[in-house]
Design an enzyme around this catalytic site. Structure first.
Site, PDB file in Angstrom:
ATOM      1  N   SER A 163      32.783  45.607  49.532  1.00 51.65           N
ATOM      2  CA  SER A 163      31.444  45.065  49.793  1.00 51.65           C
ATOM      3  C   SER A 163      31.023  45.421  51.219  1.00 51.65           C
ATOM      4  O   SER A 163      31.860  45.851  52.029  1.00 51.65           O
ATOM      5  CB  SER A 163      31.458  43.536  49.641  1.00 51.65           C
ATOM      6  N   ASP A 177      30.395  47.889  46.468  1.00 51.38           N
ATOM      7  CA  ASP A 177      29.946  46.727  45.693  1.00 51.38           C
ATOM      8  C   ASP A 177      28.669  46.153  46.328  1.00 51.38           C
ATOM      9  O   ASP A 177      28.635  45.899  47.539  1.00 51.38           O
ATOM     10  CB  ASP A 177      31.078  45.680  45.729  1.00 51.38           C
ATOM     11  N   HIS A 178      27.627  45.987  45.550  1.00 51.49           N
ATOM     12  CA  HIS A 178      26.368  45.365  46.017  1.00 51.49           C
ATOM     13  C   HIS A 178      25.751  46.034  47.245  1.00 51.49           C
ATOM     14  O   HIS A 178      25.513  45.358  48.271  1.00 51.49           O
ATOM     15  CB  HIS A 178      26.570  43.866  46.305  1.00 51.49           C
ATOM     16  N   GLY A 193      31.586  33.685  42.647  1.00 48.64           N
ATOM     17  CA  GLY A 193      32.242  32.548  43.288  1.00 48.64           C
ATOM     18  C   GLY A 193      33.087  31.716  42.332  1.00 48.64           C
ATOM     19  O   GLY A 193      33.353  32.111  41.190  1.00 48.64           O
ATOM     20  N   LYS A 237      31.296  28.487  38.586  1.00 44.36           N
ATOM     21  CA  LYS A 237      30.411  29.245  37.698  1.00 44.36           C
ATOM     22  C   LYS A 237      29.670  28.365  36.692  1.00 44.36           C
ATOM     23  O   LYS A 237      28.620  28.728  36.199  1.00 44.36           O
ATOM     24  CB  LYS A 237      31.222  30.303  36.945  1.00 44.36           C
ATOM     25  N   ASN A 278      34.215  42.825  37.135  1.00 39.23           N
ATOM     26  CA  ASN A 278      34.403  42.623  38.586  1.00 39.23           C
ATOM     27  C   ASN A 278      35.182  41.351  38.889  1.00 39.23           C
ATOM     28  O   ASN A 278      34.812  40.274  38.408  1.00 39.23           O
ATOM     29  CB  ASN A 278      33.028  42.494  39.258  1.00 39.23           C
ATOM     30  N   ASP A 312      36.826  39.223  42.163  1.00 35.59           N
ATOM     31  CA  ASP A 312      37.099  38.981  43.579  1.00 35.59           C
ATOM     32  C   ASP A 312      37.651  37.569  43.786  1.00 35.59           C
ATOM     33  O   ASP A 312      38.711  37.373  44.377  1.00 35.59           O
ATOM     34  CB  ASP A 312      35.820  39.183  44.407  1.00 35.59           C
ATOM     35  N   SER A 313      36.959  36.574  43.254  1.00 35.92           N
ATOM     36  CA  SER A 313      37.370  35.185  43.506  1.00 35.92           C
ATOM     37  C   SER A 313      38.813  34.925  43.092  1.00 35.92           C
ATOM     38  O   SER A 313      39.534  34.183  43.776  1.00 35.92           O
ATOM     39  CB  SER A 313      36.436  34.216  42.775  1.00 35.92           C
ATOM     40  N   ARG A 339      54.546  38.194  57.775  1.00 35.57           N
ATOM     41  CA  ARG A 339      55.062  38.901  56.585  1.00 35.57           C
ATOM     42  C   ARG A 339      55.633  37.932  55.569  1.00 35.57           C
ATOM     43  O   ARG A 339      55.652  38.215  54.376  1.00 35.57           O
ATOM     44  CB  ARG A 339      56.145  39.904  57.004  1.00 35.57           C
TER      45      ARG A 339
HETATM   46  P1  13P Z   1      33.812  36.797  41.133  1.00 36.04           P
HETATM   47  O1  13P Z   1      33.265  35.950  42.224  1.00 36.04           O
HETATM   48  O2  13P Z   1      33.701  36.133  39.805  1.00 36.04           O
HETATM   49  O3  13P Z   1      35.205  37.281  41.378  1.00 36.04           O
HETATM   50  O4  13P Z   1      32.879  38.113  41.025  1.00 36.04           O
HETATM   51  C1  13P Z   1      33.095  39.199  41.889  1.00 36.04           C
HETATM   52  C2  13P Z   1      32.018  40.213  41.803  1.00 36.04           C
HETATM   53  O5  13P Z   1      31.188  40.230  40.917  1.00 36.04           O
HETATM   54  C3  13P Z   1      31.990  41.233  42.852  1.00 36.04           C
HETATM   55  O6  13P Z   1      30.883  42.061  42.750  1.00 36.04           O
HETATM   56  O1  G3H Z   2      29.940  39.857  44.831  1.00 34.63           O
HETATM   57  C1  G3H Z   2      30.487  39.515  45.843  1.00 34.63           C
HETATM   58  C2  G3H Z   2      31.917  39.838  46.113  1.00 34.63           C
HETATM   59  O2  G3H Z   2      32.729  38.740  45.773  1.00 34.63           O
HETATM   60  C3  G3H Z   2      32.106  40.279  47.521  1.00 34.63           C
HETATM   61  O3  G3H Z   2      32.035  39.208  48.396  1.00 34.63           O
HETATM   62  O4  G3H Z   2      30.403  40.056  50.030  1.00 34.63           O
HETATM   63  O5  G3H Z   2      31.908  38.119  50.588  1.00 34.63           O
HETATM   64  O6  G3H Z   2      32.827  40.432  50.426  1.00 34.63           O
HETATM   65  P1  G3H Z   2      31.758  39.461  49.972  1.00 34.63           P
HETATM   66 ZN    ZN Z   3      29.109  41.126  42.096  1.00 37.36          ZN
END
Ligand code: 13P
Ligand code: G3H
Ligand code: ZN
Length: 312
Positions: A50, A83-84, A182, A185, A257, A259-260, A284
């Site tokens: 991102s 991403d985005h 996030g 949801k 996708n 991330d969370s 570590r």
């Molecule tokens: P989550 O927050 O559900 O992991 O989604 C991540 C995402 O869509 C990143 O673009």
């Molecule tokens: O869609 C968002 C992703 O979880 C990336 O999050 O922009 O905080 O890195 P971030």
């Molecule tokens: Zn996203």
């Protein structure tokens, strides 16, 4: 093998009725945990970055860490994806840096402006062999500190999706069918629900075209509980149940996708380690277990949720 685009992976995913995992990366341990899971399962992999991650780690560090993963795994298909990307400049910067895929996210713009921005990025990217994901419809949740409320979110209109793909020439499309970014949801008192009927209509109108599901973390209860047990405050966190994701992959969702779930696994394990080993001050000794947790979680996703395991 150098970094690849998502073109071939999506074609195979579409035909095979599975999805490729796109995991957000911010540092070395996250990359190593994800790549180990993909390597053991011989799975195609999308590492996505991102704008916030680029800023945090610096573009060159993240790129070099991904290059290290590619060098260690020459037989693995890895795509490096933005991403985005919210404007042309960040998409251009990533394309110029060697990303093989970019997302231009004009979903916050009026329809015609989203088309114009996406088209501009597509022209620049395609001339350089890079593929483009776009977004239509708006997810609720938090991205890069922008909070989209439930009221401002909107599901993707199927006919508009067809028009959008035709006019922009984008290679894949992120759609809004009820997921959100996030760890919160769905409301605590409601059942998780995705608009699978809408997905079926969109994919029926766009045959063989790869669709993308953002906000697809399951918010794994085990890691939420671990965070909370060791001092965290994640009340009423709720994600997308895994069977729903498997179902979505049957109807043209080729990229999922996540991330969370990475954040929760890492945070849970580090909180536990801090609580159980208060005398430790060697990073570590907590980053290592966090990396192991990411590996285990991603392997579980690949084998049991995404279905992209090629090591069967
Ligand atoms: P989550 O927050 O559900 O992991 O989604 C991540 C995402 O869509 C990143 O673009
Ligand atoms: O869609 C968002 C992703 O979880 C990336 O999050 O922009 O905080 O890195 P971030
Ligand atoms: Zn996203």
């Amino acid at each position: 093998m150098p970094l690849v685009t998502t073109k071939e992976m999506f074609k195979k995913a579409y035909e095979g009725g599975y999805a490729v995992g796109a995991f957000n990366v911010n540092n070395m341990e996250i990359i190593q945990g994800i790549v180990k899971a993909a390597s053991e399962t011989k799975s195609p992999l999308i590492l996505q970055v991102s704008a916030g991650a680029r800023k945090y780690a610096s573009p060159i560090y993240l790129k070099k860490l991904v290059e290290a993963a590619v060098a260690e795994n020459p037989d693995l298909d890895i795509a490096l994806h933005l991403d985005h990307g919210e404007d042309f400049e960040i998409c251009k910067s990533c394309i110029d840096d060697g990303f093989t895929s970019v997302m231009v996210d004009g979903s916050h713009l009026p329809y015609e402006e989203n088309i114009a921005l996406t088209k501009k990025v597509v022209e620049y990217a395609h001339a350089r062999g890079v593929v483009v994901e776009a977004e239509l419809g708006r997810l609720a949740g938090v991205e890069d500190n922008v909070n989209v409320s439930k009221e401002d979110s909107s599901y993707t209109d199927p006919d508009q999706a067809v028009d959008f793909v035709k006019r922009t020439g984008c290679d894949s499309l992120a759609i809004a069918i009820g997921t959100s970014h996030g760890a919160y949801k769905f409301a605590a008192d409601s059942d998780p629900k995705l608009d699978i009927e809408r997905l079926k209509v969109i994919s029926g109108l766009l045959p063989e075209f790869p669709l993308v599901l953002h906000g697809a973390s399951s918010v794994i209860p085990e890691y939420v509980a671990m965070c909370n047990e060791f001092g965290g405050k994640l009340k009423d966190a709720k994600g997308c149940p895994e069977p729903m994701l498997r179902e979505a992959a049957q109807y043209g969702i080729c990229k999922i996708n996540i991330d969370s779930d990475l954040r929760l696994a890492m945070t849970g394990v580090i909180r536990k380690s801090f609580a159980e080993n208060p005398e430790n001050f060697d990073p570590r000794k907590y980053l290592g277990p966090a990396r192991d947790a990411i590996y285990g979680m991603v392997k579980h996703k690949i084998v049991n949720v995404l279905g992209c395991n090629q090591n069967k």
